[in-house]
Design an enzyme around this catalytic site. Structure first.
Site, PDB file in Angstrom:
ATOM      1  N   ASP A 191     -71.875 -72.616  -4.196  1.00 18.67           N
ATOM      2  CA  ASP A 191     -70.674 -73.261  -4.745  1.00 18.67           C
ATOM      3  C   ASP A 191     -70.171 -74.285  -3.736  1.00 18.67           C
ATOM      4  O   ASP A 191     -70.753 -74.457  -2.643  1.00 18.67           O
ATOM      5  CB  ASP A 191     -69.585 -72.211  -5.067  1.00 18.67           C
TER       6      ASP A 191
ATOM      7  N   ASP B 283     -73.346 -79.142  -2.865  1.00 17.45           N
ATOM      8  CA  ASP B 283     -73.004 -79.860  -4.093  1.00 17.45           C
ATOM      9  C   ASP B 283     -74.182 -79.749  -5.061  1.00 17.45           C
ATOM     10  O   ASP B 283     -75.270 -80.253  -4.772  1.00 17.45           O
ATOM     11  CB  ASP B 283     -72.708 -81.329  -3.754  1.00 17.45           C
ATOM     12  N   MET B 284     -73.950 -79.096  -6.185  1.00 14.37           N
ATOM     13  CA  MET B 284     -75.032 -78.850  -7.151  1.00 14.37           C
ATOM     14  C   MET B 284     -75.588 -80.148  -7.737  1.00 14.37           C
ATOM     15  O   MET B 284     -76.694 -80.156  -8.276  1.00 14.37           O
ATOM     16  CB  MET B 284     -74.545 -77.928  -8.266  1.00 14.37           C
TER      17      MET B 284
ATOM     18  N   GLY C   3     -72.680 -72.624  -8.959  1.00 12.31           N
ATOM     19  CA  GLY C   3     -71.249 -72.580  -9.285  1.00 12.31           C
ATOM     20  C   GLY C   3     -70.809 -71.129  -9.387  1.00 12.31           C
ATOM     21  O   GLY C   3     -70.028 -70.764 -10.262  1.00 12.31           O
TER      22      GLY C   3
ATOM     23  N   GLU D 265     -67.714 -77.646 -25.310  1.00 11.90           N
ATOM     24  CA  GLU D 265     -68.562 -76.568 -25.818  1.00 11.90           C
ATOM     25  C   GLU D 265     -69.578 -77.223 -26.742  1.00 11.90           C
ATOM     26  O   GLU D 265     -69.269 -78.201 -27.410  1.00 11.90           O
ATOM     27  CB  GLU D 265     -67.730 -75.529 -26.572  1.00 11.90           C
TER      28      GLU D 265
ATOM     29  N   GLU E   1     -73.274 -69.473 -21.711  1.00 15.38           N
ATOM     30  CA  GLU E   1     -72.329 -70.432 -22.308  1.00 15.38           C
ATOM     31  C   GLU E   1     -72.111 -70.092 -23.779  1.00 15.38           C
ATOM     32  O   GLU E   1     -72.861 -69.321 -24.360  1.00 15.38           O
ATOM     33  CB  GLU E   1     -72.891 -71.866 -22.238  1.00 15.38           C
TER      34      GLU E   1
ATOM     35  N   LYS F 166     -73.401 -69.791 -15.028  1.00 15.23           N
ATOM     36  CA  LYS F 166     -72.456 -69.318 -16.049  1.00 15.23           C
ATOM     37  C   LYS F 166     -71.198 -70.175 -16.041  1.00 15.23           C
ATOM     38  O   LYS F 166     -70.569 -70.352 -14.993  1.00 15.23           O
ATOM     39  CB  LYS F 166     -72.099 -67.856 -15.753  1.00 15.23           C
TER      40      LYS F 166
ATOM     41  N   HIS G 204     -70.582 -76.338 -19.234  1.00 13.92           N
ATOM     42  CA  HIS G 204     -69.577 -76.769 -20.232  1.00 13.92           C
ATOM     43  C   HIS G 204     -68.467 -77.623 -19.593  1.00 13.92           C
ATOM     44  O   HIS G 204     -67.706 -78.260 -20.304  1.00 13.92           O
ATOM     45  CB  HIS G 204     -68.997 -75.576 -21.006  1.00 13.92           C
ATOM     46  N   ASP G 205     -68.403 -77.607 -18.256  1.00 12.28           N
ATOM     47  CA  ASP G 205     -67.383 -78.425 -17.577  1.00 12.28           C
ATOM     48  C   ASP G 205     -67.773 -79.903 -17.542  1.00 12.28           C
ATOM     49  O   ASP G 205     -66.974 -80.730 -17.090  1.00 12.28           O
ATOM     50  CB  ASP G 205     -67.224 -77.964 -16.115  1.00 12.28           C
TER      51      ASP G 205
HETATM   52  C1  LIG Z   1     -65.654 -72.659 -14.486  1.00  9.19           C
HETATM   53  S1  LIG Z   1     -66.084 -72.161 -12.869  1.00  9.19           S
HETATM   54  C2  LIG Z   1     -67.298 -70.924 -13.193  1.00  9.19           C
HETATM   55  C3  LIG Z   1     -67.448 -69.971 -12.057  1.00  9.19           C
HETATM   56  C4  LIG Z   1     -68.467 -68.835 -12.269  1.00  9.19           C
HETATM   57  N1  LIG Z   1     -69.792 -69.341 -12.557  1.00  9.19           N
HETATM   58  C5  LIG Z   1     -68.002 -67.917 -13.368  1.00  9.19           C
HETATM   59  O1  LIG Z   1     -68.409 -68.089 -14.514  1.00  9.19           O
HETATM   60  O2  LIG Z   1     -67.195 -67.013 -13.097  1.00  9.19           O
HETATM   61  C6  LIG Z   1     -67.057 -73.535 -12.287  1.00  9.19           C
HETATM   62  C7  LIG Z   1     -67.533 -73.369 -10.863  1.00  9.19           C
HETATM   63  O3  LIG Z   1     -68.286 -74.547 -10.516  1.00  9.19           O
HETATM   64  C8  LIG Z   1     -67.996 -74.872  -9.176  1.00  9.19           C
HETATM   65  N2  LIG Z   1     -68.339 -76.287  -8.918  1.00  9.19           N
HETATM   66  C9  LIG Z   1     -67.710 -77.388  -9.410  1.00  9.19           C
HETATM   67  N3  LIG Z   1     -68.309 -78.504  -8.949  1.00  9.19           N
HETATM   68  C10 LIG Z   1     -69.331 -78.096  -8.150  1.00  9.19           C
HETATM   69  C11 LIG Z   1     -70.322 -78.795  -7.386  1.00  9.19           C
HETATM   70  N4  LIG Z   1     -70.349 -80.140  -7.379  1.00  9.19           N
HETATM   71  N5  LIG Z   1     -71.231 -78.068  -6.694  1.00  9.19           N
HETATM   72  C12 LIG Z   1     -71.201 -76.696  -6.705  1.00  9.19           C
HETATM   73  N6  LIG Z   1     -70.287 -75.981  -7.423  1.00  9.19           N
HETATM   74  C13 LIG Z   1     -69.356 -76.675  -8.134  1.00  9.19           C
HETATM   75  C14 LIG Z   1     -66.507 -74.587  -9.051  1.00  9.19           C
HETATM   76  O4  LIG Z   1     -66.078 -74.472  -7.729  1.00  9.19           O
HETATM   77  C15 LIG Z   1     -66.399 -73.279  -9.853  1.00  9.19           C
HETATM   78  O5  LIG Z   1     -66.572 -72.151  -9.035  1.00  9.19           O
END
Ligand SMILES: C[S@@+](CC[C@H](N)C(=O)[O-])C[C@H]1O[C@@H](n2cnc3c(N)ncnc32)[C@H](O)[C@@H]1O
Length: 367
Positions: free
Chosen positions: A227, A247-248, A204, A333, A294, A261, A265-266
């Protein structure tokens, strides 16, 4: 008068003033956004005279009507965002920047400005779900009500960003400015962890800001910025960093160490555990590690005198938890106990937590 009765009257008097914060509290954020939109901090900083800037000069510099600008500046000076100082032997006044207004420079990429984050959080897309917070709180535990973000937009934030390049750009800029602030602190606190590490995947990783910093700091590592494909499409081309779309939740590319990072938390516990398992699978047994950046919410308020800075950082963590409620489906969180649970469920038997003197800390999970 009895002490307890006097205390009650004092509290009531305080409350009758504090309530206005909730009536008009949004004005604080809106006025700050206005200053960023008009690039007022930059206009003051770059003014040719390098003296305090008069209202007339400022209105020319930012192309604003003096009467409205005067009112905005009066408010922002009252908030301590700008200063107003006497000039011309006290016959006039001029505005100067403060350390706080300098953090609102949208054109500065100095690792301090959080202006892009203000613009992202105050975008109509991100503001609308806040008005539905009560519906998620009142929703039965079976989750029959959609989360606030999905209720407003019909999809989650990542799907909306995929369809809306403008929003996606705002997210990426907000994340990048936060990364410039936090990742150098992580690098300082975790220098030893990068020794002997040849490959790092940033899960991500957004547009690659984090790995850009890490490969400069630790030039022996090769970085893989991982990402979603629509984010990777606009990622930076950086020496020592390869951009990888995927896709993670399917899998994470193999590496010596994973960096992750502000992603876990999402997600709620089920997704978080699944993602942590994929991170664990990506690194080699016995020596692999996952660096998680986090927040850790304090379990209890410290009984002793709490440092003002600690208290302010904790307030940010709790605000961030509200953001997760408004903007994600299941994100939150976590306290240390909650981190302990998801890490154990994902099969990590050992972890440590390192402080970086900021809202976040680093949790290092060892495979
Ligand atoms: C809150 S952002 C954090 C970005 C970065 N790590 C930072 O802290 O600046 C969450 C990231 O997760 C990525 N993301 C969401 N779902 C994803 C998935 N299924 N596979 C890969 N990345 C994903 C989003 O595109 C986004 O860039």
């Amino acid at each position: 008068m009895q002490k307890s009765k006097r205390n009650l009257l004092d509290e009531e008097a305080k409350a009758s003033l504090d309530i206005w914060r909730y009536v008009f509290g949004f004005a604080d954020i809106a006025a700050a956004k206005c200053a960023i939109d008009l690039k007022i901090p930059e206009a003051i900083e770059n003014h040719p005279s390098s003296l305090p800037v008069t209202l007339a000069e400022l209105s020319v510099a930012v192309s604003a009507s003096p009467s409205h600008l005067h009112r905005i500046m009066r408010f922002l000076v009252h908030q301590g965002i700008f200063k107003q100082v006497p000039i011309k032997d006290g016959l006039a006044t001029g505005y100067t920047n403060t350390p706080l207004s300098r953090l609102m420079m949208i054109t500065k990429r100095d690792g301090k400005s959080l202006a892009p984050f203000v613009l992202f959080e105050t975008s109509p897309e991100m503001l609308a779900p806040w008005l539905r917070l009560s519906s998620i709180v009142a929703s039965p535990a079976n989750g029959s009500h959609p989360p606030p973000f999905d209720a407003v937009h019909g999809k989650d934030v990542w799907a909306l960003a995929e369809d809306n390049p403008c929003l996606s750009h705002m997210i990426n800029e907000a994340m990048a400015c936060h990364t410039r602030r936090v990742v150098p602190r992580v690098a300082r606190a975790c220098h030893d962890l990068f020794e002997g590490v040849a490959t790092v995947v940033d899960v991500g990783g957004c547009t690659g800001e984090t790995l850009g910093i890490l490969v400069k700091e630790f030039p022996w590592i090769k970085g893989f910025n991982f990402d979603l494909p629509h984010v990777i499409q606009v990622a930076q081309a950086l020496d020592g960093v390869e951009n990888v779309g995927g896709d993670m939740f399917d899998s994470v590319p193999k590496c010596d160490a994973v960096f992750i990072k502000w992603v876990l938390h999402d997600w709620g516990d089920k997704d978080c555990i699944r993602l942590l398992k994929n991170c664990k699978e990506a690194v080699p047994p016995n020596i692999g590690k996952v660096l998680i950046v986090e927040s850790v919410i304090r379990e209890k308020k410290k009984a002793m005198i709490v440092e003002d800075r600690d208290e302010k950082l904790e307030h940010v963590r709790l605000m961030l938890d509200m953001v997760m409620m408004a903007h994600t489906s299941t994100g939150k969180e976590r306290t240390l106990k909650e981190w302990d649970f998801v890490l154990n469920e994902a099969g990590f038997e050992r972890y440590e937590v390192r402080d970086i003197d900021d809202v976040q800390c680093v949790i290092i999970a060892y495979r």
